[in-house]
Write an enzyme that holds these catalytic residues in place. Structure first.
Site, PDB file in Angstrom:
ATOM      1  N   ARG A 281       0.855  -1.179   0.000  1.00 53.64           N
ATOM      2  CA  ARG A 281       0.000   0.000   0.000  1.00 53.64           C
ATOM      3  C   ARG A 281       0.900   1.242   0.000  1.00 53.64           C
ATOM      4  O   ARG A 281       1.441   1.624   1.037  1.00 53.64           O
ATOM      5  CB  ARG A 281      -0.883  -0.030   1.255  1.00 53.64           C
ATOM      6  CG  ARG A 281      -2.018   0.964   1.255  1.00 53.64           C
ATOM      7  CD  ARG A 281      -2.705   0.955   2.615  1.00 53.64           C
ATOM      8  NE  ARG A 281      -1.873   1.608   3.621  1.00 53.64           N
ATOM      9  CZ  ARG A 281      -1.813   1.245   4.896  1.00 53.64           C
ATOM     10  NH1 ARG A 281      -2.486   0.218   5.334  1.00 53.64           N
ATOM     11  NH2 ARG A 281      -1.044   1.918   5.754  1.00 53.64           N
ATOM     12  N   HIS A 285      -3.431   4.406   4.703  1.00 49.20           N
ATOM     13  CA  HIS A 285      -4.624   3.556   4.781  1.00 49.20           C
ATOM     14  C   HIS A 285      -5.832   4.254   4.172  1.00 49.20           C
ATOM     15  O   HIS A 285      -6.554   3.702   3.355  1.00 49.20           O
ATOM     16  CB  HIS A 285      -4.891   3.191   6.237  1.00 49.20           C
ATOM     17  CG  HIS A 285      -6.151   2.416   6.454  1.00 49.20           C
ATOM     18  ND1 HIS A 285      -6.314   1.120   6.037  1.00 49.20           N
ATOM     19  CD2 HIS A 285      -7.319   2.773   7.049  1.00 49.20           C
ATOM     20  CE1 HIS A 285      -7.524   0.695   6.355  1.00 49.20           C
ATOM     21  NE2 HIS A 285      -8.158   1.676   6.961  1.00 49.20           N
ATOM     22  N   TYR A 294       4.113   4.570  11.412  1.00 52.22           N
ATOM     23  CA  TYR A 294       4.384   3.135  11.570  1.00 52.22           C
ATOM     24  C   TYR A 294       5.203   2.527  10.433  1.00 52.22           C
ATOM     25  O   TYR A 294       5.412   1.318  10.415  1.00 52.22           O
ATOM     26  CB  TYR A 294       3.067   2.358  11.731  1.00 52.22           C
ATOM     27  CG  TYR A 294       2.040   2.589  10.646  1.00 52.22           C
ATOM     28  CD1 TYR A 294       2.089   1.889   9.446  1.00 52.22           C
ATOM     29  CD2 TYR A 294       1.012   3.512  10.825  1.00 52.22           C
ATOM     30  CE1 TYR A 294       1.150   2.102   8.451  1.00 52.22           C
ATOM     31  CE2 TYR A 294       0.064   3.739   9.838  1.00 52.22           C
ATOM     32  CZ  TYR A 294       0.137   3.030   8.662  1.00 52.22           C
ATOM     33  OH  TYR A 294      -0.795   3.242   7.674  1.00 52.22           O
TER      34      TYR A 294
END
Length: 385
Positions: A281, A285, A294
């Site tokens: 990705r 998100h 993260y």
């Protein structure tokens, strides 16, 4: 005390039962030989290997055109969130190969069961781009007729679409309909109970369904290593008695090949298949997420070097199938789509709040009727004021 400890640590048998150690061990044989169900040791690749020589040039060019259009769709939808025209958008930038391959692997009569991130798969299957974004805009329950397009509603709760896909596929087989369901889910969805229930039912019923797991590395901020200790997500298939396939999710040709084989197997009565496509990705998100908390920029850049468009474009160029005119034509077509999407999404829709109660149940419940009456009264009071 010793007697109490002994009783608590063993299985209690009914009075008069023969002690367990005097029973003849039951004969046990595995239902299925697990060896043929095991996935590949490494993700299957076609691009950059000798196998690409067998790929249909027309398919390669179509995949390329769809990937270019899909990337532009993602960037335009992301821009619409920044302009306030979309409430949220889960981008599939970097994952377009999975989305396009899923759409192209199906026949018109088949069904697609997407997750909330799979708007691009729905568009590649032929759905109007604006209708695909209607749910994410907050305008309507779904935005399109699932029966007309053979696309189930975009599913926001994780993995709940998977049992629905199994149910539809099983029902179609019982009716004698030549239909396959392809259900898409992310790696995070494999930690949900619905995922496991769907796989179990599908395998027991030998339902004509294909499960595509897009393993993009993170369930929002949770890395895969904190979700499962399995060798791969594809290995989970073996425990349910179906084949697992492991494929490079950025290799559009490989994903299309694996999904096409799985769909054909399901259609001829071979049962379900679990496909894990290893991808990444690139974007956050959603537009509401800060991915820098993260993961590192270096990790993202490493995956950019394995961009699905880049590796397919390289192959097409080396084979003399794509030149500058071809690149420009694909880019122009994508830009035309984006301009139309932008123009239509910038128009304010005319919405009727009473439609909130439409298509929730075939027959409205007492509670829904009461809520509808309350809202109608409030709207009428506002109108009078």
């Amino acid at each position: 005390m010793d007697s109490l400890q002994q009783r608590s640590s063993t299985v209690q048998e009914p009075p008069g039962a023969v002690p367990a150690d005097r029973h003849t061990p039951p004969t046990w044989q595995p239902r299925t030989d697990p060896a043929p169900l095991l996935p590949e040791a490494e993700p299957l690749r076609v691009l950059g290997t000798d196998a690409v020589a067998d790929a249909d040039p027309a398919l390669l060019l179509r995949l390329y055109a769809e990937l270019i259009r899909g990337r532009r769709y993602n960037t335009q939808a992301t821009a619409l969130t920044k302009q306030g025209r979309l409430a949220v958008y889960p981008s599939t930038t970097g994952q377009e190969a999975c989305e396009i391959a899923a759409a192209l692997a199906l026949e018109e009569r088949d069904w697609l069961f997407p997750s909330y991130r799979d708007t691009l798969a729905a568009v590649a299957r032929g759905l109007d781009p604006v209708q695909a974004l209607t749910l994410l805009r907050g305008d309507w329950h779904t935005g399109y007729d699932p029966h007309e397009h053979r696309i189930a509603p975009l599913c926001t709760p994780l993995a709940t679409q998977l049992p629905h896909a199994v149910g539809l596929a099983h029902a179609a087989r019982l009716k004698g309909d030549d239909v396959v369901a392809l259900a898409m889910v992310g790696d995070g969805g494999t930690s949900e109970g619905d995922f496991h229930e769907a796989l179990n039912f599908a395998a027991v019923w030998q339902a004509p369904v294909v499960f595509l797991v897009q393993n993009n590395g993170f369930a929002i901020s949770v890395p895969l290593a904190k979700q499962t200790a399995a060798p791969s997500l594809a290995h989970k298939a073996v425990g349910y008695g179906m084949p697992g396939r492991l494929v490079d999710g950025n290799d559009a040709v490989a994903v299309h090949q694996v999904l096409t084989e799985a769909v054909a197997r399901a259609r001829r009565g071979g049962g379900p298949t679990l496909v894990e496509a290893v991808t990444y990705r690139i974007d956050a998100h959603t537009n509401a997420d800060d991915a820098t908390r993260y993961r590192t920029p270096d990790e993202v850049e490493a995956w950019r070097a394995h961009d699905p468009i880049l590796i397919l474009e390289r192959e097409l160029t080396e084979r003399g199938l794509l030149d500058e005119d071809g690149r420009r034509a694909a880019a122009d077509a994508a830009e035309t789509m984006a301009a139309e999407l932008r123009e239509r999404m910038n128009a304010d829709p005319v919405l009727d709040p009473m439609e909130l109660f439409s298509h929730v149940y075939a027959e409205q419940t007492t509670q829904l009727r009461e809520q509808a009456a309350q809202l109608r009264a409030e709207l009428e009071a506002e109108g009078e004021a």
